[in-house]
Scaffold this active site. Structure first.
Site, PDB file in Angstrom:
ATOM      1  CD  GLU A   1      44.273  31.262  45.873  1.00 50.58           C
ATOM      2  OE1 GLU A   1      43.571  31.693  46.801  1.00 50.58           O
ATOM      3  OE2 GLU A   1      44.275  31.783  44.736  1.00 50.58           O
ATOM      4  CD  GLU A   2      43.309  33.313  42.079  1.00 49.55           C
ATOM      5  OE1 GLU A   2      42.139  33.222  42.516  1.00 49.55           O
ATOM      6  OE2 GLU A   2      44.034  34.296  42.282  1.00 49.55           O
TER       7      GLU A   2
ATOM      8  CG  ASP B   1      45.506  37.016  43.643  1.00 45.70           C
ATOM      9  OD1 ASP B   1      45.914  36.118  44.389  1.00 45.70           O
ATOM     10  OD2 ASP B   1      44.353  37.053  43.184  1.00 45.70           O
TER      11      ASP B   1
ATOM     12  CG  HIS C   1      40.010  38.047  41.940  1.00 50.93           C
ATOM     13  ND1 HIS C   1      39.120  37.086  42.412  1.00 50.93           N
ATOM     14  CD2 HIS C   1      41.260  37.569  42.253  1.00 50.93           C
ATOM     15  CE1 HIS C   1      39.792  36.091  42.978  1.00 50.93           C
ATOM     16  NE2 HIS C   1      41.091  36.372  42.896  1.00 50.93           N
TER      17      HIS C   1
ATOM     18  CG  ASP D   1      47.256  35.431  48.367  1.00 48.52           C
ATOM     19  OD1 ASP D   1      47.592  36.030  47.321  1.00 48.52           O
ATOM     20  OD2 ASP D   1      46.388  34.539  48.388  1.00 48.52           O
TER      21      ASP D   1
END
Length: 399
Positions: A214-215, A145, A352, A261
């Site tokens: 992106e996060e 990620d 995550h 992704d």
């Protein structure tokens, strides 16, 4: 990225704004060409691999590590792919954690278009991943990620570069012969895929787009996420080509936006998310099947191996409305760009968490994605006949 909802109107807009330009122009690679694709293994070693290792560090936007990774991309294209045009899209934004301070976001773009082509005439395959990592948990790496997808696209760009050079040189020679024979009054016609001004094959390019921000920094919202993608989609929508161009804006130069992704964990299952790009999904699934049949994909040796892209028989009625995964494609999808989203569902178990690091990557899967991305790009760009297939080993018998 997160699971979320898109409005029905946003999806309608994405379906009707413009249809993919290349649905009928796609040439599969021969078995010999597939066997000639470079093996990425050495470059993906998590400790000293040339492509992947430098990205396996925390890389939160605005930090020194983020700049190190950006420099890694710049050095790679400068040293190994000098014929590509490198550009940056820079923006700033305050985040929920920045106390009003503007944080810099830097998108990286590497483009290879046919020689002497005009920007408003070129349609591009845009290969996309994000390179930033989450701010929490502290020290989060984000190997799937999306460090590994970034390295996969670097490998794909290098894997097609020489073949692109050969193809465009061949097309230029044919074009010169056509012009010379026309002056002599001879009846000479180009083959269907040869390059002439305005011809589809001649005006087809490729871009690798590595996005920042992106996060989410705090909790995922429309404002706290997709910082780089939102800025770039808006910028390209307002960047116009010269009058009379076939493609009005930089945004409309995208023929297909392929977003990778969360790739690198074992046994991924990639659904076909969008009806209007299901044809492209089927092309990628077909080349995956052929790579497996030839023994090129390392995961194919496993007794329980399954195809990464299994939904080739999905019907129009099976595509829903309103559901989706929030990811970097959203600002582009809402503006009518055709998207092929390559992201597993369900997400990998490491998603995550601190376990999303190099040690938890399944390296056979990483290797296979790198080869598959290269093969798909090569077929899209119609590079059959331009790879060096002499002396290549019989992969199936050696594995």
């Amino acid at each position: 990225m997160r699971l979320g909802q898109l409005s029905s109107q946003a999806l309608v807009n994405s379906f009707i704004t413009f249809l993919p330009a290349l649905t009928g122009a796609y040439t599969t690679l021969s078995d010999a060409s597939l066997k000639s694709l470079p093996d990425p293994s050495a470059d993906f070693d998590i400790r000293n691999g040339k492509l992947l290792a430098p990205i396996l560090i925390p890389r939160v936007p605005g930090t020194e590590n983020s700049l190190k990774v950006l420099q890694h991309f710049t050095d790679f294209w400068s040293n190994e792919l000098p014929d590509w045009k490198v550009e940056y899209d820079n923006s700033t934004a305050a985040t929920p954690l920045s106390n009003g301070k503007e944080i810099p976001f830097r998108n990286f773009m590497a483009t290879r278009d046919p020689p002497e082509s005009r920007p408003g005439e070129v349609g591009r395959l845009v290969l996309v991943a994000h390179y930033d990592s989450k701010i929490s948990p502290e020290g989060f790496i984000g190997a799937t990620d999306s460090a590994a997808p970034c390295a996969m696209l670097m490998h794909a760009a290098r894997g097609i570069d020489k073949a692109l050079t050969k193809k465009w040189k061949h097309m230029e020679e044919k074009k010169k012969n056509t012009e010379a024979n026309s002056k002599d009054g001879k009846d000479y016609e180009l083959e269907d895929d040869e390059g002439v001004d305005g011809d589809e094959a001649w005006n087809r390019g490729v871009m690798v787009l590595l996005l920042d921000g992106e996060e989410a920094f705090d909790n995922w919202t429309d404002d706290d996420s997709l910082y780089g993608a939102r800025n770039l989609a808006s910028t390209w929508e307002q960047t116009y080509h010269i009058a009379g161009s076939h493609r009005r804006t930089s945004l409309s130069s995208i023929d297909l936006f392929v977003l990778l992704d969360l790739l690198g964990s074992k046994d991924p299952m990639i659904p076909s998310y969008f009806k209007t790009t299901h044809w492209a999904y089927k092309h990628m699934a077909n080349v995956e099947r052929r790579l497996r049949d030839l023994g090129i994909m390392k995961t194919g040796k496993r007794p329980t191996s399954k195809q990464f892209l299994p939904e080739t028989d999905k019907t129009s009625a099976q595509f829903g409305w309103g559901g989706g995964i929030q990811d970097d494609h959203i600002p582009f999808l809402k503006r009518g760009v055709e998207v092929l989203h390559i992201i597993p569902a369900p997400f990998p178990k490491v998603w995550h968490t601190m376990d999303d690091d190099g040690e938890h990557l399944d390296m056979d899967t990483v290797n296979d994605w790198a080869i598959l991305a290269t093969a798909f790009a090569a077929e899209w760009l119609e590079l059959e006949g331009y790879f060096d297939t002499k002396g290549k080993r019989d992969v199936k018998t050696e594995l």
